[in-house]
Design a protein around this motif. Structure first.
Motif, PDB file in Angstrom:
ATOM      1  N   ASP A  97      21.232 -37.256   8.101  1.00 58.83           N
ATOM      2  CA  ASP A  97      20.151 -36.428   7.568  1.00 58.83           C
ATOM      3  C   ASP A  97      20.573 -35.799   6.254  1.00 58.83           C
ATOM      4  O   ASP A  97      19.753 -35.549   5.382  1.00 58.83           O
ATOM      5  N   ALA A  98      21.879 -35.510   6.139  1.00 56.50           N
ATOM      6  CA  ALA A  98      22.383 -34.918   4.893  1.00 56.50           C
ATOM      7  C   ALA A  98      23.809 -35.381   4.659  1.00 56.50           C
ATOM      8  O   ALA A  98      24.520 -35.745   5.603  1.00 56.50           O
ATOM      9  N   VAL A  99      24.197 -35.357   3.383  1.00 53.00           N
ATOM     10  CA  VAL A  99      25.545 -35.789   3.014  1.00 53.00           C
ATOM     11  C   VAL A  99      26.184 -34.722   2.129  1.00 53.00           C
ATOM     12  O   VAL A  99      25.535 -34.187   1.228  1.00 53.00           O
ATOM     13  N   ALA A 100      27.477 -34.412   2.424  1.00 51.90           N
ATOM     14  CA  ALA A 100      28.232 -33.494   1.556  1.00 51.90           C
ATOM     15  C   ALA A 100      29.069 -34.353   0.626  1.00 51.90           C
ATOM     16  O   ALA A 100      29.884 -35.157   1.084  1.00 51.90           O
ATOM     17  N   MET A 135      25.280 -25.625   3.989  1.00 53.47           N
ATOM     18  CA  MET A 135      24.645 -26.625   4.874  1.00 53.47           C
ATOM     19  C   MET A 135      24.317 -25.996   6.215  1.00 53.47           C
ATOM     20  O   MET A 135      23.227 -26.203   6.763  1.00 53.47           O
ATOM     21  N   VAL A 136      25.262 -25.229   6.738  1.00 53.28           N
ATOM     22  CA  VAL A 136      25.054 -24.619   8.052  1.00 53.28           C
ATOM     23  C   VAL A 136      23.883 -23.640   7.980  1.00 53.28           C
ATOM     24  O   VAL A 136      22.981 -23.673   8.832  1.00 53.28           O
ATOM     25  N   ASN A 137      23.864 -22.811   6.943  1.00 51.21           N
ATOM     26  CA  ASN A 137      22.765 -21.841   6.825  1.00 51.21           C
ATOM     27  C   ASN A 137      21.417 -22.543   6.677  1.00 51.21           C
ATOM     28  O   ASN A 137      20.431 -22.172   7.300  1.00 51.21           O
ATOM     29  N   ASP A 138      21.383 -23.593   5.836  1.00 49.73           N
ATOM     30  CA  ASP A 138      20.122 -24.335   5.650  1.00 49.73           C
ATOM     31  C   ASP A 138      19.681 -24.985   6.958  1.00 49.73           C
ATOM     32  O   ASP A 138      18.498 -24.961   7.311  1.00 49.73           O
ATOM     33  N   ALA A 139      20.646 -25.575   7.681  1.00 52.88           N
ATOM     34  CA  ALA A 139      20.297 -26.240   8.943  1.00 52.88           C
ATOM     35  C   ALA A 139      19.756 -25.214   9.937  1.00 52.88           C
ATOM     36  O   ALA A 139      18.789 -25.488  10.661  1.00 52.88           O
ATOM     37  N   ALA A 140      20.374 -24.042   9.972  1.00 55.94           N
ATOM     38  CA  ALA A 140      19.929 -23.004  10.917  1.00 55.94           C
ATOM     39  C   ALA A 140      18.488 -22.579  10.607  1.00 55.94           C
ATOM     40  O   ALA A 140      17.719 -22.250  11.508  1.00 55.94           O
ATOM     41  N   ARG A 141      18.138 -22.607   9.315  1.00 56.23           N
ATOM     42  CA  ARG A 141      16.758 -22.233   8.937  1.00 56.23           C
ATOM     43  C   ARG A 141      15.800 -23.420   9.014  1.00 56.23           C
ATOM     44  O   ARG A 141      14.625 -23.302   8.681  1.00 56.23           O
ATOM     45  N   GLY A 142      16.326 -24.599   9.342  1.00 58.50           N
ATOM     46  CA  GLY A 142      15.488 -25.806   9.382  1.00 58.50           C
ATOM     47  C   GLY A 142      15.141 -26.309   7.994  1.00 58.50           C
ATOM     48  O   GLY A 142      14.111 -26.938   7.782  1.00 58.50           O
ATOM     49  N   GLU A 143      16.036 -25.991   7.021  1.00 54.17           N
ATOM     50  CA  GLU A 143      15.745 -26.398   5.639  1.00 54.17           C
ATOM     51  C   GLU A 143      16.859 -27.257   5.047  1.00 54.17           C
ATOM     52  O   GLU A 143      17.265 -27.085   3.892  1.00 54.17           O
ATOM     53  N   LEU A 144      17.388 -28.153   5.863  1.00 51.29           N
ATOM     54  CA  LEU A 144      18.497 -28.999   5.414  1.00 51.29           C
ATOM     55  C   LEU A 144      18.062 -29.893   4.250  1.00 51.29           C
ATOM     56  O   LEU A 144      17.034 -30.566   4.332  1.00 51.29           O
ATOM     57  N   LYS A 145      18.855 -29.877   3.175  1.00 49.61           N
ATOM     58  CA  LYS A 145      18.550 -30.793   2.066  1.00 49.61           C
ATOM     59  C   LYS A 145      19.293 -32.105   2.307  1.00 49.61           C
ATOM     60  O   LYS A 145      20.120 -32.193   3.204  1.00 49.61           O
ATOM     61  N   GLU A 146      19.033 -33.108   1.473  1.00 50.00           N
ATOM     62  CA  GLU A 146      19.688 -34.403   1.729  1.00 50.00           C
ATOM     63  C   GLU A 146      21.094 -34.463   1.154  1.00 50.00           C
ATOM     64  O   GLU A 146      21.997 -35.061   1.724  1.00 50.00           O
ATOM     65  N   ILE A 147      21.269 -33.859  -0.031  1.00 53.46           N
ATOM     66  CA  ILE A 147      22.580 -33.978  -0.692  1.00 53.46           C
ATOM     67  C   ILE A 147      23.107 -32.603  -1.069  1.00 53.46           C
ATOM     68  O   ILE A 147      22.375 -31.767  -1.624  1.00 53.46           O
TER      69      ILE A 147
END
Ligand code: B12
Ligand code: SF4
Length: 524
Positions: free
Chosen positions: A113-116, A127-139
């Protein structure tokens, strides 16, 4: 969130050494989340098992890291987890170079779903904060506010809580022997090899290597104090559980700045933080006698040296002309004089290699102090200058070799021999360097050395043999022990005989006194 960090198994070693990235990212995770770690090398799982684990443990986010050779397995695991509806983020050298492949933007299936990209020390918390908010970006790329690439500084390195991390899966001592071995000497109930980094980056840019592109040619170091404290923590843990701990300094070139390495080693000695350690150092940096004294006095036991070839033309071809085969013997003797030995790595299938390269290499190796030679094939890893050169020349036979990983198999045609001939050379190298006769010769050539060192070399050789000739399971080990029974008998006999004699000063004692004298000279 409940986060799982997962590293796929490599198909060769079982629980040799944990991967640092997992512990590092765990320490860098913002508060309020729980992080679980699974290393497939210690806890093998297939796709069905991992999907079940993710469901049972109610995992909300999975992070997977992998080198190129494990990426096919990593993708399969990622697919199984994504099928359960849980998001997967990936990082590490392979997906950094081929993010489109992981994200399915190259026409293939999507795995992440996303790549670092690159070093994730600063992007992981985002990434963790974005995922927790349901706003994960792709890159997620390591850039500053202006969008310019930013390599993380290691000056504020997180404290990895080694005292409390569950390391049960990485004990190299068989369970059945633990309680008995706890009582031997200072205790051998556990033996673990732990990865520690003291710095990142190597400016040399060897053609086949990912490191200069990935970590950049700007070298960054942790403070001596933070490295020393980490070693003290590890030492304390080993003492507490009546076991042993060795450290693998995973820096790509541990002595890239000789002045700084010396200062770190002096601080280790001054703080009494010596543990047995191994590190990678290129041969050109091992000319300095004082550095070698400090290596020995600070606990250095093995140095991994990327010799690659004994042919200067080959070395020049891969931009490693700073390696001088003419000085290899001297370098190894300098180390051996202090009872530090070398893991010498060779690559076959280089452009100037012809049939017989393995025997030519071994005939040199046999004249050197005994060490641990390893043999591999020139491999075009994605985004390396080597990959690009071979691609342009139309020489890649398996341009996406990682999609179907085959151990010890070439992915391009060498210039002066066939692929099959190159494979045969590697096989010859391993078979002859680790035959019972070669092992016996290595032990015999150390007859003037303390018994402990000879046992050490012998055991290390038995383990290294398994890199090419897998020794999974009791039967494989029993076969190897039977083949080497003469050497084993000789070492056991000597151990028993010496104990019986109860010499007032045994050779190990003499060696120890010598090391102590060196120590005090360095401290002075
Ligand atoms: C230690 C090490 C090993 C160990 C094994 C790994 C271990 N148990 O630690 C040993 C010595 C066994 C080994 C062997 C090999 N290695 Co190695 N190894 C390394 C080394 C020196 C250090 C790895 C490390 O811990 N780095 C420090 C951490 C902090 O960096 P990192 O892992 O890259 O993680 C950071 C980012 O990548 C990212 N990240 C990583 N994973 C994830 C996951 C997620 C979810 C996220 C968000 C971020 C993220 O965040 C981290 C922090 O910034 C690296 C070089 C290097 N400096 O990295 C080579 C390296 C990884 N190895 C490499 C290679 C090629 C090999 C071999 C194939 C060599 C060979 N020909 O046999 C073998 C294969 C081994 C096997 N069978 O598995 C290559 C991989 C290149 C590639 N494209 O895959 C590297 C990069 C070196 C190189 N010369 O190019 N290796
Ligand atoms: S010296 Fe080692 S780490 Fe540095 S670029 Fe060459 S192979 Fe890579």
């Amino acid at each position: 969130m409940r986060i799982l960090l997962y590293n796929p198994d490599n198909g060769v070693t079982r629980n040799f050494m944990p991967h640092l990235w997992m512990f590092l990212l765990q320490s860098l995770t913002p508060p309020g989340h729980e992080v679980l770690l699974i290393d497939g090398n210690a806890k093998p799982m297939d796709e069905v098992q991992i999907a079940q684990y993710v469901r049972d443990e109610k995992i909300d986010l999975v992070g997977i890291g992998a080198m190129t050779r494990m990426i096919a397995k990593a993708y399969r695991i990622a697919d199984a987890i994504r099928a359960t509806g849980v998001k997967v983020v990936m990082g590490g050298p392979h997906v950094t170079e081929l993010a489109d492949e992981a994200l399915g933007r190259d026409g293939g299936a999507r795995h992440a779903d996303a790549v670092a990209l690159g070093e994730a020390d600063e992007t992981w918390p985002k990434m963790v904060n974005d995922a927790a908010r349901g706003e994960l970006k792709e890159i997620y790329a390591p850039v500053d506010e202006t969008g310019k690439e930013r390599k993380p500084s290691l000056k504020q390195y997180p404290v990895i809580p080694w005292q409390s991390i569950d390391l049960e899966q990485f004990n190299l001592v068989p369970k059945a022997a633990t309680s008995m071995l706890q009582k031997v000497g200072e205790g051998w109930g556990t033996f673990r090899i732990i990865p520690v980094e003291s710095g990142r980056g190597c400016p040399y840019g060897c053609e086949f290597c990912t490191v200069t592109g990935f970590f950049g040619d700007s070298i960054r170091f942790r403070t001596n104090e933070s490295v020393v404290n980490e070693l003290l923590l590890l030492k304390a843990r080993a003492r507490k559980e009546k076991g042993q701990m060795a450290v693998f300094f995973i820096d790509d070139n541990f002595a890239i700045n000789v002045k700084r390495t010396k200062s770190l080693l002096r601080d280790i000695i001054a703080a009494g933080a010596q543990v047995h350690w191994v590190a990678q150092i290129s041969a050109n940096l091992l000319r300095d006698e004082e550095l070698i004294d400090l290596i020995a006095a600070s606990g250095g036991k093995w140095v991994f040296i990327g010799m690659e070839s004994i042919d200067p033309a080959n070395l020049k071809d891969v931009n490693k002309g700073f390696n001088k085969p003419g000085e290899y013997a001297q370098v190894l003797e300098r180390l051996a004089k202090r009872n530090v030995y070398a893991i010498t790595s060779f690559i076959f299938g280089m452009d100037n290699d012809t049939s017989g390269v393995a025997e030519r290499t071994l005939s040199q190796v046999r004249t050197w102090p005994p060490g641990l030679p390893i043999f591999g094939l020139l491999t075009p890893l994605p985004a390396t200058p080597l990959y690009k050169r071979l691609e342009v020349a139309g020489r890649l036979t398996r341009p996406k070799h990682w999609q179907e990983f085959i151990p010890f198999a070439m992915a391009h045609t060498p210039l002066k021999m066939s692929i099959e001939e190159a494979h045969a050379e590697v096989k010859y190298g391993w078979a002859h360097a680790y035959s019972p006769e070669a092992l016996a010769q290595a032990v015999d050539s150390l007859d003037d050395q303390p018994l402990g060192y000879r046992i050490n070399i012998f055991l290390a050789r038995l383990c290294f043999r398994g890199i090419y000739f897998p020794m999974m399971g009791k039967l494989a080990w029993m076969k190897v022990i039977a083949q080497n029974r003469r050497t084993i008998f000789k070492l056991v006999k000597e151990a028993v005989f010496r104990r019986g004699l109860q010499r007032p000063r045994d050779p190990q004692g003499v060696a120890y006194e010598k090391a102590e004298t060196q120590d005090s000279r360095i401290r002075a």
